[in-house]
Scaffold this motif. Structure first.
Motif, PDB file in Angstrom:
ATOM      1  N   ILE A 128      -2.460  -4.466 -11.684  1.00 58.28           N
ATOM      2  CA  ILE A 128      -2.413  -4.809 -13.106  1.00 58.28           C
ATOM      3  C   ILE A 128      -3.534  -4.098 -13.852  1.00 58.28           C
ATOM      4  O   ILE A 128      -3.324  -3.471 -14.894  1.00 58.28           O
ATOM      5  N   SER A 129      -4.751  -4.202 -13.311  1.00 60.90           N
ATOM      6  CA  SER A 129      -5.919  -3.614 -13.956  1.00 60.90           C
ATOM      7  C   SER A 129      -7.012  -3.383 -12.911  1.00 60.90           C
ATOM      8  O   SER A 129      -7.601  -4.343 -12.407  1.00 60.90           O
ATOM      9  N   LYS A 130      -7.266  -2.133 -12.616  1.00 60.00           N
ATOM     10  CA  LYS A 130      -8.296  -1.815 -11.633  1.00 60.00           C
ATOM     11  C   LYS A 130      -9.684  -2.292 -12.076  1.00 60.00           C
ATOM     12  O   LYS A 130     -10.413  -2.869 -11.270  1.00 60.00           O
ATOM     13  N   PRO A 131     -10.081  -2.101 -13.344  1.00 65.25           N
ATOM     14  CA  PRO A 131     -11.396  -2.614 -13.761  1.00 65.25           C
ATOM     15  C   PRO A 131     -11.515  -4.129 -13.608  1.00 65.25           C
ATOM     16  O   PRO A 131     -12.564  -4.642 -13.213  1.00 65.25           O
ATOM     17  N   THR A 132     -10.432  -4.834 -13.863  1.00 64.19           N
ATOM     18  CA  THR A 132     -10.436  -6.289 -13.686  1.00 64.19           C
ATOM     19  C   THR A 132     -10.605  -6.645 -12.217  1.00 64.19           C
ATOM     20  O   THR A 132     -11.397  -7.521 -11.868  1.00 64.19           O
ATOM     21  N   ALA A 133      -9.886  -5.953 -11.363  1.00 62.10           N
ATOM     22  CA  ALA A 133      -9.994  -6.210  -9.926  1.00 62.10           C
ATOM     23  C   ALA A 133     -11.413  -5.943  -9.432  1.00 62.10           C
ATOM     24  O   ALA A 133     -11.952  -6.710  -8.620  1.00 62.10           O
ATOM     25  N   LEU A 134     -12.020  -4.893  -9.936  1.00 60.67           N
ATOM     26  CA  LEU A 134     -13.370  -4.527  -9.500  1.00 60.67           C
ATOM     27  C   LEU A 134     -14.426  -5.561  -9.907  1.00 60.67           C
ATOM     28  O   LEU A 134     -15.467  -5.667  -9.258  1.00 60.67           O
ATOM     29  N   LEU A 135     -14.146  -6.337 -10.938  1.00 60.99           N
ATOM     30  CA  LEU A 135     -15.087  -7.388 -11.358  1.00 60.99           C
ATOM     31  C   LEU A 135     -15.256  -8.459 -10.282  1.00 60.99           C
ATOM     32  O   LEU A 135     -16.265  -9.158 -10.255  1.00 60.99           O
ATOM     33  N   MET A 136     -14.273  -8.582  -9.409  1.00 60.28           N
ATOM     34  CA  MET A 136     -14.334  -9.635  -8.393  1.00 60.28           C
ATOM     35  C   MET A 136     -14.887  -9.150  -7.059  1.00 60.28           C
ATOM     36  O   MET A 136     -15.239  -9.964  -6.212  1.00 60.28           O
ATOM     37  N   LEU A 137     -14.997  -7.845  -6.881  1.00 58.82           N
ATOM     38  CA  LEU A 137     -15.512  -7.318  -5.617  1.00 58.82           C
ATOM     39  C   LEU A 137     -16.929  -7.796  -5.286  1.00 58.82           C
ATOM     40  O   LEU A 137     -17.229  -8.036  -4.118  1.00 58.82           O
ATOM     41  N   PRO A 138     -17.820  -7.957  -6.276  1.00 58.89           N
ATOM     42  CA  PRO A 138     -19.151  -8.458  -5.932  1.00 58.89           C
ATOM     43  C   PRO A 138     -19.144  -9.816  -5.229  1.00 58.89           C
ATOM     44  O   PRO A 138     -20.054 -10.117  -4.462  1.00 58.89           O
ATOM     45  N   VAL A 139     -18.121 -10.613  -5.458  1.00 57.16           N
ATOM     46  CA  VAL A 139     -18.019 -11.901  -4.754  1.00 57.16           C
ATOM     47  C   VAL A 139     -17.908 -11.647  -3.253  1.00 57.16           C
ATOM     48  O   VAL A 139     -18.636 -12.236  -2.451  1.00 57.16           O
ATOM     49  N   ALA A 140     -17.007 -10.743  -2.873  1.00 56.58           N
ATOM     50  CA  ALA A 140     -16.834 -10.429  -1.452  1.00 56.58           C
ATOM     51  C   ALA A 140     -18.109  -9.834  -0.862  1.00 56.58           C
ATOM     52  O   ALA A 140     -18.493 -10.170   0.262  1.00 56.58           O
TER      53      ALA A 140
END
Length: 157
Positions: A128-140
């Motif tokens: 849907i949105s790569k920038p949106t997905a990347l916002l959650m990577l720091p959690v992992a």
């Protein structure tokens, strides 16, 4: 009530951020009041205040990602937004099954589950949105760091 959180406007962004911040600050407060942030002198874990601060930042990122998905009308975006909400709830519940029970194994299992859930949520948002997905990577990344800390504390590394 959730309908106002699921709008694309600035008001919705503010409400998403306030809801996330209110929730994480309430849980952080409980952690500190209950002294669940106290670690043994031999622990590899960073100070509780640093951990709490990192989670505040992570919740801001997740709330922003959740809000960004509001700009997309596809059912897939609504599903991804729901998964972000589930991830946020999962992160809020972590202290209750790991810290409150003083269970390193419970924490380790919770960390592995949180990493898996985060990766799943990132993949849901990626199309849907790569920038949106990347916002959650720091959690992992943060939870992976915490997992290494627990493994070291257990003497497995």
């Amino acid at each position: 009530m959730f309908a106002v959180l699921n709008q694309p406007g600035r008001r919705s962004l503010l409400l998403n951020l306030l809801a996330a911040l209110g929730a994480v600050l309430a849980v952080n407060g409980l952690i500190f009041v209950m002294a669940w942030d106290q670690v043994s002198a031999t622990s590899q874990a960073p100070p509780g205040s640093l951990v709490g601060s990192v989670w505040v930042v992570l919740f801001v990122l997740m709330a922003t990602a959740r809000w960004q998905l509001n700009a997309y009308s596809a059912k897939q975006a609504a599903t991804a937004r729901n998964w972000v909400t589930i991830l946020m709830l999962s992160c809020l519940l972590y202290p209750f099954y790991a810290l409150a029970l003083h269970s390193q194994i419970g924490g380790l299992l919770g960390n592995v589950g949180t990493i898996a859930l985060t990766i799943f949520v990132v993949t849901q948002a990626w199309s849907i949105s790569k920038p949106t997905a990347l916002l959650m990577l720091p959690v992992a990344l943060w939870v992976a760091f915490a997992t290494v800390t627990v493994v070291k504390d257990l003497g497995w590394l």
